[in-house]
Design a protein around this motif. Structure first.
Motif, mmCIF file in Angstrom:
data_model
loop_
_atom_site.group_PDB
_atom_site.id
_atom_site.type_symbol
_atom_site.label_atom_id
_atom_site.label_comp_id
_atom_site.label_asym_id
_atom_site.label_seq_id
_atom_site.Cartn_x
_atom_site.Cartn_y
_atom_site.Cartn_z
ATOM 1 N N GLY A 37 0.763 -1.525 0.852
ATOM 2 C CA GLY A 37 -0.262 0.172 0.205
ATOM 3 C C GLY A 37 0.974 1.377 -0.135
ATOM 4 O O GLY A 37 0.427 2.523 0.628
ATOM 5 N N ASP A 38 2.368 1.238 0.201
ATOM 6 C CA ASP A 38 2.817 2.422 -0.217
ATOM 7 C C ASP A 38 4.020 2.370 -1.789
ATOM 8 O O ASP A 38 4.660 1.457 -1.048
ATOM 9 N N SER A 39 3.869 3.268 -1.765
ATOM 10 C CA SER A 39 4.439 3.565 -3.833
ATOM 11 C C SER A 39 5.496 3.563 -3.548
ATOM 12 O O SER A 39 6.324 3.389 -4.478
ATOM 13 N N ARG A 82 7.629 1.686 -1.233
ATOM 14 C CA ARG A 82 8.161 0.549 -1.316
ATOM 15 C C ARG A 82 7.733 -0.297 -2.817
ATOM 16 O O ARG A 82 8.615 -0.854 -3.773
ATOM 17 N N ILE A 83 6.791 -0.019 -3.543
ATOM 18 C CA ILE A 83 6.011 -0.266 -5.096
ATOM 19 C C ILE A 83 7.233 0.158 -5.954
ATOM 20 O O ILE A 83 7.966 -0.914 -6.482
ATOM 21 N N LYS A 84 7.966 1.202 -6.132
ATOM 22 C CA LYS A 84 8.858 1.583 -6.668
ATOM 23 C C LYS A 84 10.302 0.514 -6.725
ATOM 24 O O LYS A 84 10.977 0.228 -7.028
ATOM 25 N N ILE A 85 11.253 0.933 -5.437
ATOM 26 C CA ILE A 85 11.703 0.047 -5.198
ATOM 27 C C ILE A 85 11.717 -1.972 -5.813
ATOM 28 O O ILE A 85 12.494 -1.923 -6.093
ATOM 29 N N LEU A 86 10.232 -2.707 -5.780
ATOM 30 C CA LEU A 86 10.153 -3.371 -5.446
ATOM 31 C C LEU A 86 10.414 -3.581 -8.012
ATOM 32 O O LEU A 86 11.181 -4.442 -8.189
ATOM 33 N N ILE A 113 14.857 5.520 1.759
ATOM 34 C CA ILE A 113 14.845 3.929 1.082
ATOM 35 C C ILE A 113 16.054 3.065 2.520
ATOM 36 O O ILE A 113 14.549 1.744 2.139
ATOM 37 N N SER A 114 16.235 2.772 2.954
ATOM 38 C CA SER A 114 16.598 2.244 4.059
ATOM 39 C C SER A 114 15.606 1.407 5.574
ATOM 40 O O SER A 114 15.337 -0.150 5.073
ATOM 41 N N HIS A 115 14.607 2.846 5.153
ATOM 42 C CA HIS A 115 13.509 2.225 6.188
ATOM 43 C C HIS A 115 12.555 1.280 5.298
ATOM 44 O O HIS A 115 12.215 0.836 6.108
ATOM 45 N N GLN A 116 12.270 2.028 4.254
ATOM 46 C CA GLN A 116 11.110 0.818 3.522
ATOM 47 C C GLN A 116 12.029 0.057 2.810
ATOM 48 O O GLN A 116 11.294 -1.469 2.913
#
Length: 119
Positions: free
Chosen positions: A43-45, A47-51, A75-78
């Motif tokens: 549900g977090d954009s 995190r989706i971008k990181i994936l 980034i580290s937090h996500q």
């Protein structure tokens, strides 16, 4: 949404065979809770971008931060959340920590979500 905006049966009548079959197939509450928690992670954009970035290549935090134009701290937090949810894994290479998708299920989940919104 007001109650009259939802279509309801004209008469309350249950179909016991359908209800029983559904109840026997339903996962237990702990599994459903864990599943809901997993979907919250998506549900977090950011995190989706990181994936999506990790779909293309294994990357260190610095490269992900540069790709997404964000701080390493953000980034580290996500990544911590993604790792706790077993969506990404990492390994050390010299002074770098390299992140990668935990398994092919991650790509499948994202692909299914994309297919759904593009219908």
């Amino acid at each position: 949404m007001a109650m009259n905006d939802v279509e309801l049966c004209d008469e309350f009548c249950t179909h016991s065979e359908i209800v029983l079959k559904t109840k026997t197939q339903m996962p237990d509450d702990d599994e459903l809770y864990d599943l809901a928690e997993l979907f919250k992670v998506f549900g977090d954009s950011t995190r989706i971008k990181i994936l999506f970035a990790l779909f293309e290549s294994e990357m260190c935090v610095c490269d992900i931060a540069e790709t997404l134009k964000m701080t390493q701290s953000a980034i580290s937090h996500q990544l911590k959340i993604l790792k706790q949810s077993k969506l990404v894994s990492n390994r050390r290479e010299g002074k770098s920590i390299i992140y990668f998708l935990a398994d092919d299920h991650v790509r499948t989940i994202i692909d299914q979500g994309l297919n759904h919104i593009e219908e």
